[in-house]
Design an enzyme around this catalytic site. Sequence first.
Site, PDB file in Angstrom:
ATOM      1  CD  GLU A  65      -2.914  -0.886   0.514  1.00  0.00           C
ATOM      2  OE1 GLU A  65      -3.132  -0.064  -0.226  1.00  0.00           O
ATOM      3  OE2 GLU A  65      -3.534  -2.208   0.644  1.00  0.00           O
ATOM      4  CB  CYS A 108      -2.954   6.366   2.695  1.00  0.00           C
ATOM      5  SG  CYS A 108      -3.955   5.406   3.071  1.00  0.00           S
TER       6      CYS A 108
HETATM    7  P1  NAP Z   1       8.389   5.055   4.254  1.00  0.00           P
HETATM    8  O1  NAP Z   1       9.866   5.772   5.386  1.00  0.00           O
HETATM    9  O2  NAP Z   1       8.530   4.277   3.448  1.00  0.00           O
HETATM   10  O3  NAP Z   1       7.792   3.682   5.950  1.00  0.00           O
HETATM   11  C1  NAP Z   1       6.979   2.921   6.262  1.00  0.00           C
HETATM   12  C2  NAP Z   1       7.987   1.110   7.067  1.00  0.00           C
HETATM   13  O4  NAP Z   1       8.754   0.804   6.487  1.00  0.00           O
HETATM   14  C3  NAP Z   1       7.999   1.544   8.207  1.00  0.00           C
HETATM   15  O5  NAP Z   1       8.079   1.014   9.426  1.00  0.00           O
HETATM   16  C4  NAP Z   1       9.730   1.789   7.957  1.00  0.00           C
HETATM   17  O6  NAP Z   1      10.666   1.820   9.274  1.00  0.00           O
HETATM   18  C5  NAP Z   1       9.614   0.658   7.498  1.00  0.00           C
HETATM   19  N1  NAP Z   1      10.985   0.460   6.327  1.00  0.00           N
HETATM   20  C6  NAP Z   1      11.567   1.675   5.759  1.00  0.00           C
HETATM   21  N2  NAP Z   1      13.018   1.197   5.025  1.00  0.00           N
HETATM   22  C7  NAP Z   1      12.625   0.081   5.300  1.00  0.00           C
HETATM   23  C8  NAP Z   1      13.646  -1.099   4.550  1.00  0.00           C
HETATM   24  N3  NAP Z   1      14.682  -0.410   3.302  1.00  0.00           N
HETATM   25  N4  NAP Z   1      12.543  -2.583   4.314  1.00  0.00           N
HETATM   26  C9  NAP Z   1      11.712  -2.309   5.055  1.00  0.00           C
HETATM   27  N5  NAP Z   1      11.249  -1.588   6.166  1.00  0.00           N
HETATM   28  C10 NAP Z   1      11.553  -0.335   5.807  1.00  0.00           C
HETATM   29  O7  NAP Z   1       6.950   5.647   5.046  1.00  0.00           O
HETATM   30  P2  NAP Z   1       6.449   7.176   5.696  1.00  0.00           P
HETATM   31  O8  NAP Z   1       7.332   7.807   5.516  1.00  0.00           O
HETATM   32  O9  NAP Z   1       6.055   5.471   7.433  1.00  0.00           O
HETATM   33  O10 NAP Z   1       4.896   7.053   5.477  1.00  0.00           O
HETATM   34  C11 NAP Z   1       4.687   8.024   4.667  1.00  0.00           C
HETATM   35  C12 NAP Z   1       4.225   7.187   3.090  1.00  0.00           C
HETATM   36  O11 NAP Z   1       3.335   5.953   3.145  1.00  0.00           O
HETATM   37  C13 NAP Z   1       3.551   8.423   2.632  1.00  0.00           C
HETATM   38  O12 NAP Z   1       3.638   8.035   1.254  1.00  0.00           O
HETATM   39  C14 NAP Z   1       2.168   7.697   2.448  1.00  0.00           C
HETATM   40  O13 NAP Z   1       1.087   7.676   0.975  1.00  0.00           O
HETATM   41  C15 NAP Z   1       2.275   6.455   2.602  1.00  0.00           C
HETATM   42  N6  NAP Z   1       1.053   5.919   3.122  1.00  0.00           N
HETATM   43  C16 NAP Z   1       0.406   4.478   2.376  1.00  0.00           C
HETATM   44  C17 NAP Z   1      -0.981   4.025   2.576  1.00  0.00           C
HETATM   45  C18 NAP Z   1      -1.430   2.947   2.194  1.00  0.00           C
HETATM   46  O14 NAP Z   1      -2.560   2.171   2.712  1.00  0.00           O
HETATM   47  N7  NAP Z   1      -1.737   3.053   0.425  1.00  0.00           N
HETATM   48  C19 NAP Z   1      -0.990   4.356   4.206  1.00  0.00           C
HETATM   49  C20 NAP Z   1       0.068   5.191   4.765  1.00  0.00           C
HETATM   50  C21 NAP Z   1       0.802   5.750   4.289  1.00  0.00           C
HETATM   51  P3  NAP Z   1      11.822   2.887   9.978  1.00  0.00           P
HETATM   52  O15 NAP Z   1      10.261   3.877  10.619  1.00  0.00           O
HETATM   53  O16 NAP Z   1      11.412   2.330  10.885  1.00  0.00           O
HETATM   54  O17 NAP Z   1      11.798   3.550   8.776  1.00  0.00           O
END
Ligand code: NAP
Length: 517
Positions: free
Chosen positions: A254, A291
């Site tokens: 997602e 999101c």
């Molecule tokens: P993110 O930086 O991609 O982080 C999401 C999760 O992934 C966190 O738990 C993060 O851990 C983990 N992560 C980071 N690097 C990783 C890796 N190499 N391998 C596996 N996991 C890893 O996203 P965010 O900044 O938290 O969220 C914002 C984005 O999420 C926005 O762009 C939004 O559109 C999207 N979003 C989408 C939805 C949906 O349902 N489609 C819902 C909410 C948000 P750490 O925090 O420990 O780095």
Amino acid sequence: MKNLQSFLNGKWQSGSGKTTQLFNPSTGAVLATCSTEGLDLKSALEFARQVGGPALSNMSFAERGALLVEMSKAIHAQRETLIELGQQNAGNTRGDAKFDIDGASHTLMHYGKLAETLGEGNILFDGEPEPVARGGRLVGQHILVPRGGVAIHINAFNFPAWGLAEKAACALLAGMPVLSKPASSTALMTHALVEALTPIMPEGTLSLLCGSVGDLLDHVEWADVIAFTGSADTGEKIRSHPQVLRSGAAVNIEADSLNSMILDPDAEDATYDAFIRHAHTEITQKSGQKCTAVRRLLVPRERLEEVIEDLVERFGRTVVGDPTLDGVTMGPLCTPSQKQAALEGLSILQEHAKVIYGGPDGELKSQKGVDLSGGAFVCPTLLQTEGPCQSDSPIHNLEVFGPVSTIIPFDGSAAEAVKQVRYGQGCLVSSIYADNSKFLKESILGLAAWHGRLVVVDEQVAEKALAPGLVTPQLLHGGPGRAGGGEELGGLRGMKLYQQRCAIQGNGPKLSRLIKG
Ligand code: NAP
């Protein structure tokens, strides 16, 4: 200062070495730290597979449902504590925190009740027996069973409670143990939520990893499922991780989404009012960090002035500030780095659209005498383009994860609105505010394949219509293309990701006795 432990192998454990800090985004104060260094994640996954897996697969659907109901109640019992943590660590207003926490308990309760429709067995039948040879005795029956591994849930920072619960509800009901990894920056609430749940969870069925992902994915096996919510960049890293590819584990992503709201030129008053009300909610609720929040507003030229006037009037009443204070209606972004990312994105959008309200230097309407300079505050911001944009415009491609949305004036035809929305290349949700059946039909048919969900508002439902950003457990959450191509929730459909379909072929009456038990 609190050090957040992880719950692995059935016990709370601390990482060592490098820690991540968790902030209060209103003040910049450090609230807690966490680390996953040195934790044995291979054995944590194995424990969940070996102990949690059998515990769940031996439970009937009714028993799993009862567990979900207990989980829902345990979260509700901690509501006030969790709200406070949301205010402190995620910049949530009380309303924003309730949206997250009540969403978590409601979703678990919904799936708990849904389980009652599945009966006392622990195998689901997929269709009727199919005769495979003459005579009728030799048949094939498709069944659905839990995949044999762990459901690894990696969540985004914006929903620390609901993020865990919506994924866990489907996995646990399907019969898979869960290892949940919240985003580090807002893990305080998830940690407290799991503390409330551990006393009622059968051993191995729920694990928590607080801090960076470490080498978790190196230990993924073929029967595991990875369900991820977050940025498209991280989603791509997970999809292409060598062990994820090698193992063949199922992956659900997602990711980003440039959701739209479309206004029909002939929308009646009630329909128009819902458009304005929903647009304001979607831009300011959780400071635009959903999101499903709206990023593009398709407004017919003939109604442009009216829409701008009404939205600006509403923004003028939005009070930004420390969400623990009375009267504040919009808090800061979750972290200082999110503020920086939002302002960088905004400056790119400004090359293609003018600021109508707010902007990077917009004056924050806060309470008198409150200094907002130390926090991750961003002014609610409305931009407007000259007219429809090219497909490669950042207006259609760049998701600014904050209280920012852009009005795109269009000629009032459904064809042009559809063309513009499609440039988002796949979205979670868009909404259409129209009373003209031709406009509605053309928009729905033109956009359904580009979306996981479409919200249609006319004057008969306008008053009760839910804002499009509200995700309900009954309906699909996910979207094609840029949105990641994933599917979550949608009632019993939400279990699909966690189930293996197997066709059992043999002696029909005997199989029926054996399987139905
Ligand atoms: P993110 O930086 O991609 O982080 C999401 C999760 O992934 C966190 O738990 C993060 O851990 C983990 N992560 C980071 N690097 C990783 C890796 N190499 N391998 C596996 N996991 C890893 O996203 P965010 O900044 O938290 O969220 C914002 C984005 O999420 C926005 O762009 C939004 O559109 C999207 N979003 C989408 C939805 C949906 O349902 N489609 C819902 C909410 C948000 P750490 O925090 O420990 O780095």
